[in-house]
Design an enzyme around this catalytic site. Structure first.
Site, mmCIF file in Angstrom:
data_model
loop_
_atom_site.group_PDB
_atom_site.id
_atom_site.type_symbol
_atom_site.label_atom_id
_atom_site.label_comp_id
_atom_site.label_asym_id
_atom_site.label_seq_id
_atom_site.Cartn_x
_atom_site.Cartn_y
_atom_site.Cartn_z
ATOM 1 N N THR A 141 0.828 -1.205 0.000
ATOM 2 C CA THR A 141 0.000 0.000 0.000
ATOM 3 C C THR A 141 0.866 1.262 0.000
ATOM 4 O O THR A 141 0.405 2.320 -0.396
ATOM 5 C CB THR A 141 -0.880 0.044 1.271
ATOM 6 O OG1 THR A 141 -0.034 -0.184 2.396
ATOM 7 C CG2 THR A 141 -1.956 -1.032 1.237
ATOM 8 N N ASP A 142 2.127 1.131 0.438
ATOM 9 C CA ASP A 142 2.926 2.355 0.661
ATOM 10 C C ASP A 142 3.168 3.154 -0.613
ATOM 11 O O ASP A 142 2.982 4.366 -0.649
ATOM 12 C CB ASP A 142 4.235 2.074 1.426
ATOM 13 C CG ASP A 142 5.193 1.096 0.783
ATOM 14 O OD1 ASP A 142 4.829 0.456 -0.231
ATOM 15 O OD2 ASP A 142 6.333 0.966 1.295
ATOM 16 N N GLY B 269 12.928 -10.882 4.221
ATOM 17 C CA GLY B 269 11.838 -9.922 4.036
ATOM 18 C C GLY B 269 11.643 -9.059 5.268
ATOM 19 O O GLY B 269 10.554 -8.560 5.520
ATOM 20 N N LEU B 270 12.704 -8.874 6.045
ATOM 21 C CA LEU B 270 12.599 -8.074 7.270
ATOM 22 C C LEU B 270 13.422 -6.800 7.147
ATOM 23 O O LEU B 270 13.843 -6.203 8.127
ATOM 24 C CB LEU B 270 13.048 -8.910 8.481
ATOM 25 C CG LEU B 270 12.263 -10.211 8.696
ATOM 26 C CD1 LEU B 270 12.870 -11.037 9.821
ATOM 27 C CD2 LEU B 270 10.786 -9.931 8.998
ATOM 28 N N ASP C 87 9.734 0.691 4.717
ATOM 29 C CA ASP C 87 10.838 0.008 5.398
ATOM 30 C C ASP C 87 11.809 1.011 6.009
ATOM 31 O O ASP C 87 12.234 0.876 7.161
ATOM 32 C CB ASP C 87 11.600 -0.895 4.421
ATOM 33 C CG ASP C 87 10.695 -1.935 3.788
ATOM 34 O OD1 ASP C 87 9.561 -2.096 4.267
ATOM 35 O OD2 ASP C 87 11.120 -2.574 2.807
HETATM 36 C C1 GLA Z 1 8.963 -4.040 0.332
HETATM 37 C C2 GLA Z 1 9.168 -2.577 -0.002
HETATM 38 C C3 GLA Z 1 8.192 -1.704 0.790
HETATM 39 C C4 GLA Z 1 6.760 -2.203 0.655
HETATM 40 C C5 GLA Z 1 6.680 -3.713 0.908
HETATM 41 C C6 GLA Z 1 5.309 -4.273 0.622
HETATM 42 O O1 GLA Z 1 9.327 -4.304 1.658
HETATM 43 O O2 GLA Z 1 10.481 -2.164 0.264
HETATM 44 O O3 GLA Z 1 8.297 -0.361 0.367
HETATM 45 O O4 GLA Z 1 6.228 -1.880 -0.590
HETATM 46 O O5 GLA Z 1 7.624 -4.427 0.122
HETATM 47 O O6 GLA Z 1 4.367 -3.753 1.494
#
Ligand code: GLA
Length: 387
Positions: free
Chosen positions: A35-36, A125-126, A173
């Site tokens: 969504t960002d 994914g962190l 992030d």
């Molecule tokens: C990655 C991107 C974020 C965001 C997420 C999904 O982590 O770096 O900006 O778009 O995916 O929500």
């Protein structure tokens, strides 16, 4: 590795002298995925693991980059600071961040020695990359005395990702890594960057992160493809409503207009984003009202939408979530972050955590052949000076 050991490593690489140390965390997103970059809401927390940056300003015209995690080192002259290194080189993240200071006209007329150590599992994914960027930004800002506001450092980290890693990511992030606060999640409006720190005091419940150990890679192009599909949805809706980004349309209005998006895939991508923004707002209300069960239902709905409409889950994330939902005492479970591998986040009642780790671990491994890892999340604070 503790602080004294890190200092010793730094001395081994660069020699004796003054050293400053900074830390910036990774993040887990509770809800509000993809969504960002659509101007919507997200709800991440900073973690207690992240990246350390040790730094010493020198009077030589070079920047040196070393890492405890990766073998290769880089040495660059001052006029090489705005040119990306080869794709895939880890030093692109700190370099890309320093490049933003140069591009904005800050005076970098002498170099520095930098050493990094990260304990965010790579590819989980962190947001190991955001923590690397923000650790660099906070460190350089401090030792060069630039006095840049934290939120501007966050934007610099995001630009580094765009320009030096080729990922057109949103701001979530880097924002979580920079602005996180202990025991709080950040309810962030990614359009205005207004935010609220919401206390996450989960009575009798833990946030459990399950790493599929199926590495996610945003560089694969799938992420940028999703960004482009969201823009295509906006373009298709423009003749019918006032819209510049998907966050500008409510779920009710979207339902009336979705047929105007001819491309079926693009329509589903937009459906995920618009519904997810709504779910995020509801989830924050639910948490504030202590309605954890409903929060969990929204997490589940978020995953299902990411699986069916946004198609960013894949078989490992789906298997992990399915196994989690089998466990009594799991309130909700979903993928977190960009997807295509990486981690899931689950709310698990205290008494079920051990069973969760044992059974989900066993069943996931049997289904995928991959050995997962589990972490009970501790919510830490955003990028800061350590010494
Ligand atoms: C990655 C991107 C974020 C965001 C997420 C999904 O982590 O770096 O900006 O778009 O995916 O929500």
């Amino acid at each position: 590795m503790n602080i004294e050991q890190l200092k010793q490593e730094f001395v081994n690489i660069y020699g004796e002298g003054e050293i400053s140390g900074f830390f910036s965390p990774g993040r887990v997103n509770l809800i509000g995925e993809h969504t960002d970059y659509n101007g919507g809401y997200v709800f991440p927390c900073a973690l207690s693991f992240g990246t350390y940056c040790l730094i010493r300003k020198t009077n030589k015209p070079v920047f040196r980059f070393a890492s405890i995690n990766v073998k290769n080192r880089e040495e660059l002259s001052l006029d090489e600071l705005t040119t990306p290194l080869k794709k895939g080189n880890w030093a692109n993240y700190p370099l890309g961040t320093i490049a933003q200071f140069v591009k904005q006209g800050f005076d970098i007329s002498t170099g520095a020695d930098l050493m990094f150590y990260g304990n965010v599992p790579n590819g989980a994914g962190l947001s190991s990359s955001a923590s690397l960027e923000i650790a660099t930004a906070v460190a350089v800002n401090d030792v060069y005395g630039f006095g840049v506001e934290k939120v501007e450092l966050v934007k610099m980290g995001q630009k580094a990702e765009h320009e030096f890693a080729g990922v057109n990511c949103g701001i979530m992030d880097q924002f979580a890594s920079g602005m996180g606060a202990a025991d709080s999640a950040i309810f962030l409006n990614c359009d205005t960057l207004e935010y609220e720190l919401v206390p996450v005091k989960l009575d009798g419940v833990k946030i459990v992160i399950s790493n599929t150990n199926s590495p996610h890679s945003l560089g694969s192009g799938e992420y940028n493809e999703r960004v482009a599909q969201c823009q295509a949805a906006v373009d298709a809706l423009k003749p019918y409503t006032k819209i510049n980004q998907l966050a500008d349309i409510s779920w009710d209005e979207f339902k009336k207009l979705e047929d105007k998006i001819e491309d079926e895939t693009v329509r589903r991508r937009a459906r995920h984003v618009v519904s997810e923004i709504e779910r995020t707002v509801e989830a924050v209300d639910a948490l504030k009202a202590g309605r954890l069960e409903y929060f969990g239902e929204l997490m589940n709905a978020s995953h299902d939408s990411l699986r069916d409409d946004y198609e960013v889950t894949g078989k490992e994330l789906d298997a992990m979530v399915e196994e989690a939902r089998e466990i009594e005492g799991v309130i909700g479970s979903r993928m977190t972050g960009g997807g295509f591998g990486g981690s899931t986040v689950s709310l698990v009642k205290d008494e079920a955590v051990d069973t969760f780790i044992e059974n989900v671990g066993k069943n996931y491994q049997a289904r995928t052949g991959l050995k997962p890892e589990f972490y009970v999340a501790e919510i830490g604070k955003g990028g800061h000076k350590v010494f």
